[in-house]
Write an enzyme that holds these catalytic residues in place. Structure first.
Site, mmCIF file in Angstrom:
data_model
loop_
_atom_site.group_PDB
_atom_site.id
_atom_site.type_symbol
_atom_site.label_atom_id
_atom_site.label_comp_id
_atom_site.label_asym_id
_atom_site.label_seq_id
_atom_site.Cartn_x
_atom_site.Cartn_y
_atom_site.Cartn_z
ATOM 1 C CE1 TYR A 39 0.171 1.944 4.298
ATOM 2 C CE2 TYR A 39 1.108 -0.272 4.415
ATOM 3 C CZ TYR A 39 0.941 0.994 4.952
ATOM 4 O OH TYR A 39 1.560 1.318 6.145
ATOM 5 N NE ARG A 58 6.886 4.356 0.631
ATOM 6 C CZ ARG A 58 6.605 5.099 1.707
ATOM 7 N NH1 ARG A 58 7.533 5.275 2.642
ATOM 8 N NH2 ARG A 58 5.424 5.660 1.854
ATOM 9 N NE ARG A 106 -5.840 -19.795 4.781
ATOM 10 C CZ ARG A 106 -4.774 -20.415 5.283
ATOM 11 N NH1 ARG A 106 -4.429 -21.615 4.820
ATOM 12 N NH2 ARG A 106 -4.043 -19.848 6.227
ATOM 13 C CG HIS A 108 0.782 -20.605 3.299
ATOM 14 N ND1 HIS A 108 -0.297 -21.370 3.680
ATOM 15 C CD2 HIS A 108 1.108 -19.846 4.384
ATOM 16 C CE1 HIS A 108 -0.612 -21.112 4.932
ATOM 17 N NE2 HIS A 108 0.217 -20.181 5.389
ATOM 18 C CE LYS A 154 3.189 3.301 3.125
ATOM 19 N NZ LYS A 154 3.607 3.498 4.527
ATOM 20 C CD GLU A 186 10.237 1.598 10.624
ATOM 21 O OE1 GLU A 186 10.279 2.540 9.811
ATOM 22 O OE2 GLU A 186 9.963 0.423 10.286
ATOM 23 C CG LEU A 210 8.345 2.183 4.917
ATOM 24 C CD1 LEU A 210 8.417 1.179 3.772
ATOM 25 C CD2 LEU A 210 6.903 2.528 5.241
#
Length: 288
Positions: A39, A58, A106, A108, A154, A186, A210
């Protein structure tokens, strides 16, 4: 109804603009099942996006890191963002953009066949930092950094950040300062900066943080203001004895930290380096 958000807000989902309360995704979307997506959050002032190119750079790095092909050219993403901003009732807002691997059974492992990524975008009002926050500063609490080892992505997999942020809420402060192996990383949703002897210090850009869009901006502002800047590991003792501490993020912009673990930072007031960088930041926004 969507708590905290008007249901008639315009959003974009997979090629269509629709009301927020009418947008639907499959329960088998890998973003929902696995947090398999990325995102971005882009601040907008007076209807103009701030550092859009850097945010989209980014986004593309994050997509590449988790091996999702860009779902559309950058120009199309910008057009979507611009339409949402134009439809927003608030010219000062933030754009949320999310891309997941898409819908599949579903499992992985990545889907063995090509599937379409899920692309979602919305605009929500943004309240810039208040004068009180700018002049009185924020409080932080120190916590161990217990997140995964790819913080440079991110990712929508934000449970570690959610738990860290809740520790700040539980402590009655604004944010956390996280430490891994004795060194600053951070905040829960912000970069943390330290000033010692007039020099601005930042943790190195690596997989443990990040790289906020303000990371490069702060280096630019420091250079313009004649403030020395260094990116290097910052030991906990250096943070605890700092002359100044600041945090930056898309919505917090740059704010001073005047309390750490209940103790004053420096003399307990926003410092001179912060004021120089804040002035530079405000000038960049005004120049949009």
């Amino acid at each position: 109804m969507i708590p905290g958000m008007p249901g008639d807000s315009l959003v974009y989902l997979n090629g269509e603009f629709t009301r927020a309360d009418q947008a639907k995704i499959s329960v088998l979307d890998r973003g929902f099942i696995f947090g398999d997506g990325i995102y971005e959050v882009v601040p907008v002032y007076r209807g103009k996006a701030f550092r859009m190119a850097e945010h989209l750079d980014r986004l593309e790095r994050s997509l590449a890191a988790i091996r999702i092909a860009a779902p559309m050219p950058r120009a199309e993403l910008i057009a979507i963002i611009e339409r949402l901003v134009a439809a927003s009732s608030s010219p000062t807002c933030m754009v949320y953009l999310q891309i997941t691997r898409g819908v599949y059974k579903r499992d992985h492992a990545f889907p063995a066949e090509a599937i379409a990524p899920t692309v979602f975008a919305m605009v929500t009002p943004m309240v810039p930092p208040t004068e009180k926050q700018r002049e009185e500063g924020l409080g932080l609490v120190s916590i161990p950094d217990e997140r995964w080892l790819h913080c440079e992505i991110k990712s929508v997999s934000l449970l570690g950040n959610v738990l860290a942020r809740q520790q700040a809420v539980d402590a009655g402060v604004d944010e956390v300062a996280q430490f891994r192996d004795g060194f600053l990383t951070e905040g829960s949703s912000s970069n943390v900066w330290v000033v010692r002897d007039g020099k601005l210090l930042a943790p190195p850009k690596n997989h443990l943080i990040l790289e906020g869009i303000r990371y490069g901006l702060m280096a630019e502002l420091a250079q313009a203001a004649g403030v020395a800047f260094e990116s290097r590991p910052i030991a906990r003792a250096e943070v605890e004895s700092a002359d100044e501490i600041m945090i930056t993020s898309a919505t917090k912009e740059v704010l001073p930290v005047t309390r750490l673990d209940g103790k004053p930072v420096g003399d307990g007031r926003p410092g001179p380096v912060y004021r120089k960088l804040r002035a530079g930041y405000d000038a960049r926004i005004a120049a949009l």
